[in-house]
Write a protein that holds these residues in place. Sequence first.
Motif, PDB file in Angstrom:
ATOM      1  N   LYS A   1     -12.198 -29.945 -19.809  1.00  0.00           N
ATOM      2  CA  LYS A   1     -13.170 -31.475 -18.915  1.00  0.00           C
ATOM      3  C   LYS A   1     -13.741 -31.033 -17.855  1.00  0.00           C
ATOM      4  O   LYS A   1     -13.496 -29.937 -17.142  1.00  0.00           O
ATOM      5  CB  LYS A   1     -11.777 -32.297 -18.902  1.00  0.00           C
ATOM      6  CG  LYS A   1     -11.831 -33.028 -20.195  1.00  0.00           C
ATOM      7  CD  LYS A   1     -10.499 -34.652 -20.135  1.00  0.00           C
ATOM      8  CE  LYS A   1     -10.126 -34.682 -21.239  1.00  0.00           C
ATOM      9  NZ  LYS A   1      -9.762 -36.535 -20.765  1.00  0.00           N
ATOM     10  N   ALA A   2     -14.904 -31.753 -17.817  1.00  0.00           N
ATOM     11  CA  ALA A   2     -15.989 -31.387 -16.480  1.00  0.00           C
ATOM     12  C   ALA A   2     -16.020 -32.870 -15.807  1.00  0.00           C
ATOM     13  O   ALA A   2     -16.714 -33.471 -16.747  1.00  0.00           O
ATOM     14  CB  ALA A   2     -16.660 -30.306 -16.788  1.00  0.00           C
ATOM     15  N   THR A   3     -16.189 -33.102 -14.862  1.00  0.00           N
ATOM     16  CA  THR A   3     -17.274 -33.659 -14.551  1.00  0.00           C
ATOM     17  C   THR A   3     -18.187 -32.893 -13.587  1.00  0.00           C
ATOM     18  O   THR A   3     -17.867 -32.240 -13.238  1.00  0.00           O
ATOM     19  CB  THR A   3     -16.730 -34.491 -13.814  1.00  0.00           C
ATOM     20  OG1 THR A   3     -15.018 -35.193 -13.933  1.00  0.00           O
ATOM     21  CG2 THR A   3     -16.995 -35.773 -12.870  1.00  0.00           C
ATOM     22  N   VAL A   4     -19.794 -33.204 -14.010  1.00  0.00           N
ATOM     23  CA  VAL A   4     -20.624 -33.020 -12.970  1.00  0.00           C
ATOM     24  C   VAL A   4     -21.469 -33.758 -13.215  1.00  0.00           C
ATOM     25  O   VAL A   4     -21.701 -35.024 -13.249  1.00  0.00           O
ATOM     26  CB  VAL A   4     -21.361 -32.346 -14.202  1.00  0.00           C
ATOM     27  CG1 VAL A   4     -22.707 -31.106 -14.111  1.00  0.00           C
ATOM     28  CG2 VAL A   4     -20.939 -31.446 -15.418  1.00  0.00           C
ATOM     29  N   GLU A   5     -22.118 -33.793 -10.967  1.00  0.00           N
ATOM     30  CA  GLU A   5     -22.224 -34.330 -10.818  1.00  0.00           C
ATOM     31  C   GLU A   5     -23.599 -33.973  -9.461  1.00  0.00           C
ATOM     32  O   GLU A   5     -23.567 -32.208  -9.086  1.00  0.00           O
ATOM     33  CB  GLU A   5     -22.114 -35.060  -9.254  1.00  0.00           C
ATOM     34  CG  GLU A   5     -20.780 -34.366  -8.384  1.00  0.00           C
ATOM     35  CD  GLU A   5     -19.881 -35.348  -7.253  1.00  0.00           C
ATOM     36  OE1 GLU A   5     -20.922 -36.221  -7.792  1.00  0.00           O
ATOM     37  OE2 GLU A   5     -19.941 -34.415  -6.690  1.00  0.00           O
ATOM     38  N   ASP A   6     -25.033 -33.844  -9.580  1.00  0.00           N
ATOM     39  CA  ASP A   6     -26.258 -32.995  -9.173  1.00  0.00           C
ATOM     40  C   ASP A   6     -26.903 -34.529  -8.434  1.00  0.00           C
ATOM     41  O   ASP A   6     -28.179 -34.971  -9.686  1.00  0.00           O
ATOM     42  CB  ASP A   6     -26.733 -32.252 -10.165  1.00  0.00           C
ATOM     43  CG  ASP A   6     -27.757 -31.487  -9.392  1.00  0.00           C
ATOM     44  OD1 ASP A   6     -28.798 -32.570  -8.626  1.00  0.00           O
ATOM     45  OD2 ASP A   6     -28.191 -30.340 -10.362  1.00  0.00           O
ATOM     46  N   PRO A   7     -26.900 -34.846  -7.526  1.00  0.00           N
ATOM     47  CA  PRO A   7     -27.989 -36.063  -7.025  1.00  0.00           C
ATOM     48  C   PRO A   7     -29.675 -35.649  -7.071  1.00  0.00           C
ATOM     49  O   PRO A   7     -30.123 -37.266  -7.445  1.00  0.00           O
ATOM     50  CB  PRO A   7     -26.890 -36.736  -6.230  1.00  0.00           C
ATOM     51  CG  PRO A   7     -26.440 -35.020  -4.950  1.00  0.00           C
ATOM     52  CD  PRO A   7     -26.481 -35.071  -6.439  1.00  0.00           C
ATOM     53  N   ASN A   8     -29.217 -34.413  -6.748  1.00  0.00           N
ATOM     54  CA  ASN A   8     -31.303 -33.770  -7.754  1.00  0.00           C
ATOM     55  C   ASN A   8     -32.016 -34.567  -8.785  1.00  0.00           C
ATOM     56  O   ASN A   8     -32.847 -34.099  -9.089  1.00  0.00           O
ATOM     57  CB  ASN A   8     -31.558 -32.897  -6.541  1.00  0.00           C
ATOM     58  CG  ASN A   8     -31.106 -32.239  -5.271  1.00  0.00           C
ATOM     59  OD1 ASN A   8     -31.028 -33.840  -4.794  1.00  0.00           O
ATOM     60  ND2 ASN A   8     -30.918 -31.323  -5.259  1.00  0.00           N
ATOM     61  N   VAL A   9     -30.734 -34.636  -9.935  1.00  0.00           N
ATOM     62  CA  VAL A   9     -31.068 -34.455 -10.987  1.00  0.00           C
ATOM     63  C   VAL A   9     -30.608 -35.831 -11.348  1.00  0.00           C
ATOM     64  O   VAL A   9     -31.219 -36.571 -12.850  1.00  0.00           O
ATOM     65  CB  VAL A   9     -30.325 -33.418 -11.717  1.00  0.00           C
ATOM     66  CG1 VAL A   9     -31.047 -33.223 -13.426  1.00  0.00           C
ATOM     67  CG2 VAL A   9     -31.509 -32.031 -10.822  1.00  0.00           C
ATOM     68  N   PHE A  10     -29.230 -36.118 -11.560  1.00  0.00           N
ATOM     69  CA  PHE A  10     -28.754 -37.356 -11.995  1.00  0.00           C
ATOM     70  C   PHE A  10     -28.486 -38.145 -11.652  1.00  0.00           C
ATOM     71  O   PHE A  10     -28.210 -38.460 -10.184  1.00  0.00           O
ATOM     72  CB  PHE A  10     -27.618 -36.845 -12.482  1.00  0.00           C
ATOM     73  CG  PHE A  10     -27.576 -35.728 -13.767  1.00  0.00           C
ATOM     74  CD1 PHE A  10     -28.200 -35.579 -15.185  1.00  0.00           C
ATOM     75  CD2 PHE A  10     -27.239 -34.987 -13.170  1.00  0.00           C
ATOM     76  CE1 PHE A  10     -28.791 -34.010 -15.920  1.00  0.00           C
ATOM     77  CE2 PHE A  10     -27.877 -33.344 -14.397  1.00  0.00           C
ATOM     78  CZ  PHE A  10     -28.644 -33.419 -15.391  1.00  0.00           C
ATOM     79  N   THR A  11     -28.012 -39.852 -12.072  1.00  0.00           N
ATOM     80  CA  THR A  11     -28.179 -40.786 -11.376  1.00  0.00           C
ATOM     81  C   THR A  11     -26.770 -41.680 -10.720  1.00  0.00           C
ATOM     82  O   THR A  11     -26.121 -41.911  -9.782  1.00  0.00           O
ATOM     83  CB  THR A  11     -28.948 -42.727 -12.337  1.00  0.00           C
ATOM     84  OG1 THR A  11     -28.040 -41.340 -13.343  1.00  0.00           O
ATOM     85  CG2 THR A  11     -30.239 -42.289 -12.262  1.00  0.00           C
ATOM     86  N   ARG A  12     -26.029 -40.585 -12.072  1.00  0.00           N
ATOM     87  CA  ARG A  12     -23.708 -40.530 -11.496  1.00  0.00           C
ATOM     88  C   ARG A  12     -23.504 -38.771 -11.681  1.00  0.00           C
ATOM     89  O   ARG A  12     -24.530 -38.501 -13.036  1.00  0.00           O
ATOM     90  CB  ARG A  12     -23.887 -42.155 -12.143  1.00  0.00           C
ATOM     91  CG  ARG A  12     -24.218 -42.277 -13.886  1.00  0.00           C
ATOM     92  CD  ARG A  12     -23.751 -43.010 -14.136  1.00  0.00           C
ATOM     93  NE  ARG A  12     -24.483 -43.783 -15.791  1.00  0.00           N
ATOM     94  CZ  ARG A  12     -23.829 -42.471 -16.646  1.00  0.00           C
ATOM     95  NH1 ARG A  12     -22.275 -41.888 -16.872  1.00  0.00           N
ATOM     96  NH2 ARG A  12     -24.205 -42.842 -17.581  1.00  0.00           N
ATOM     97  N   PRO A  13     -22.295 -39.123 -11.244  1.00  0.00           N
ATOM     98  CA  PRO A  13     -21.561 -38.046 -12.353  1.00  0.00           C
ATOM     99  C   PRO A  13     -21.710 -38.358 -14.130  1.00  0.00           C
ATOM    100  O   PRO A  13     -21.315 -39.858 -13.756  1.00  0.00           O
ATOM    101  CB  PRO A  13     -20.156 -37.920 -11.631  1.00  0.00           C
ATOM    102  CG  PRO A  13     -20.819 -38.883 -10.553  1.00  0.00           C
ATOM    103  CD  PRO A  13     -21.813 -39.958 -10.566  1.00  0.00           C
TER     104      PRO A  13
END
Lengths: 304, 334
Positions: free
Chosen positions: A254-266
Motif C-alpha cells: 500500500k502507498a499513500t502519495v502526496e504532492d501539494p504541487n500537483v494534488f489537492t490531497r493525499p
Amino acid sequence: MNTTPNSDQDLKSTGIPFGASLPKPGLELPSTSTDRTTFSGGITKPARLQDIAMLTGGILLLLIMSIGSAFAANKKIPRLASGKPDFSGIWQTTSAADYDLEPHANRKDAPPGAGIVEGHYLPYLPKALEQKKKNFEARATDDPALKGYTLGVPRGIYYPEPFQIFQRKQDLTLVHQFGHSVRTIHTDGTDHPKDPYDWWLGDSRAHWEGDTLVVDVKHFNDKTWFDRAGNFHSDALHVIEKWAFLDPNTIEYKATVEDPNVFTRPWNISVILYRHREKNFQLIEDYRFTLDYDQYYPPKPNKP
Amino acid sequence: MTHRPAVIPGLALSAMLIACQSAIAAQNEKKPETKPAQAPKQLKLGGPGIEQERSFPKIVSGKWTGPKLADGQPDVQGHWSNTIANHNNFTDPQGGILNDPNPNRVAKGARELRAPSRVSDPVDGQVPFQPWALEKVKEFQANFHNPVKPEYVEPLARCAPAGIPKSLYWHGYEINQYPGYVLFQFNSGTRIIHLDGKPHLPDNIKLWNGDSRGHWEGNTLVVDVANHNGKALFGRSGEFISENGHIQERYIFSNDGKRYTYEALLTDPTVYTRPFTITVPARKWTAKDQPNGWHFEVEPATHAGKETILDQYERICAENNGSFGLGAVEQAKK
C-alpha cells in the motif's frame, strides 16, 4: 531459501514461548531417588513416570499445534533472525496498474483495468490536470519508461517486471530487473539526510509497525511518471509505503502519495505482489536503453 | 525542495566526465604532477585521487579465519575499491592515454615506477590478442577523443554497465551478502552472484554483466561468469572479450578483512590466442576513512546515536547520458 521457516520460528510466532517446559518425547527425565538402580527387574515407577511425562508432553505439543493452526497465515511468514518479516525473494504484480492507475477501459495501448486508487480517481489540482491530459496525449513518446530509465517510487513496484528484495537487519535492497534501478530501504533507525539531493528513487527510511514495514520516501526529482497514462508528480512527492505479508508468497503493498504541487490531497493505492516460485527463476538484466547502440559493440573484424 | 545539480557523489560519471575532461585530468593526476615520480614510493592510502599504489601485496587462497555470517560465508560486506588507478589504461594503469594523437594525460616517470599491468599472465603484461582484435583496439584508442564512428564511443559513456572486469576498477562499490547471494552494487550496474546452485541461463541470453555462479573456498569467492554480451570494454584503452568469452574469477580476501585480490582467467578463442590472467588489487573503506569522490562515495547518515553510519546514495546513470566520446558526438551536432 528464506521461504521455509524453521520450526522454532513457527512456534515463536504462535506467541507461546518455545523451550524448557516442553519435554521431548522419548527423552528420559532426570533421575530421582526412585531410580531404577534401587530396584531390579519388573516394571518400575520411574518407567511409569516417563510414560506420564511423554503423554503430558504429547498433549502439550498437540495443544500448541492446534493453537498454531489458528495462526496459520502468520506462522508461515519467513522471518529474519531478528524476528522481523523477511521479504527476501523475487516479486511481481499481476495488476494493470502500470498502464493506468485510474480505472480504464481497454485501449489500443493498454489492457483494461479497474484501477488501484482508493476512490478511483486522482485528485489533481486544475492546472496539473491539464498537464496530465497533455502527458496522456503524448504518452507514446513522452513516458520516461520508454527510455528504459529508472521508474521511481511507487511505479517500480507495480511495473510488470520482477524485482528482487535482498534483506538484512539494517536494510532492504531492491534490485529491479527493468533499467538499472537499485534502491535501499534503511531499517537501521537512520533518518532522511538533512541537506539532500533529489533522487530518482527518493530517500527511503523505514520502521516496523508490528509485522508491517512502513517506509517514508521523499527527496525525489520530477523526472518520473506514475504510469503509462501520464499521471505525474513534482519534486515535492512524498510517499509512505506499507509492506505486509498476506501469506508467505504474497505481499500486500500500500502507498499513500502526496504532492501539494500537483494534488489537492493525499491519495492511496494498493497492489498485491506475488512471489516468483518457478524453478530456477532469476532476474535477467534489462538495460533496454542500450539497445539502440548495441550494434556497435563488441568490435568486429574489419572486412578485407 | 532543493535542486542541487546532479553532481552527486555516487555519480562521478556525470560530474567528473561531462564538461571538462582536462580539468578533471589535472585534478586526478595532481599528485603525480606536484610530486614527479623519483623513487618507488608507497602512496598514502585514504586520500582522494584514483592513483594510489605502485605495488600491492599478494594474497593467497587459503583458510578464512575472519568473521563469518550466520550462513557460513566469510563476512566481507562493505565498501571496496581498487588501489591502482582507474579505467584509463588497462595494461599500464598509471601510464596515461594510449595511442591518442593529442593525449591530455601522459605517463609520469618510468614504467617500472608505475603500477604493474593488470595482465599478470603472460608476463609481458599484454593481452594476447589475435591480430584482427589488436587492430580494433588500437583503432579505438586512436579515435577515443574524436569518435568519428559510433563504435568509438565508450559504452560506459552511454550509461551501459561497466561490465566485467571494468566495474572493479571504475569507482568504489559495495559488497552485500545474503544467504545464497553476494551482491555487488557498482556505480553503473548491479551484479547478483548466485551461490544458490541454480544453473547458468540458456546460452543465447547475453548480458552486459554476464551471468554469475559462485561458491566460497575458504577465503576465496570463486565465480564462474558466462553469457557475456562482450560489449563492455575493459577501459578507455579498448580491450574487450566477445560473446564467446568465458571468465573464471577468484576474489581472494585477506583474513584481516582489509584487502582482496581479484584474479580472473579470461578465455575466448575468437579474440585471444590463449587464455590469460588479470589481477586487480582492492581495499576496503570504512567509517575511519575520509569519503572522497572516487573510491568512497558516502555520506554520514542522520541519526541520534554517536557511531558513524554511512549512507550510499542511489547509483544511477541514465540522467547523465553524455560525455566521453559521446560528448564529442553531441558537440559535433551543434
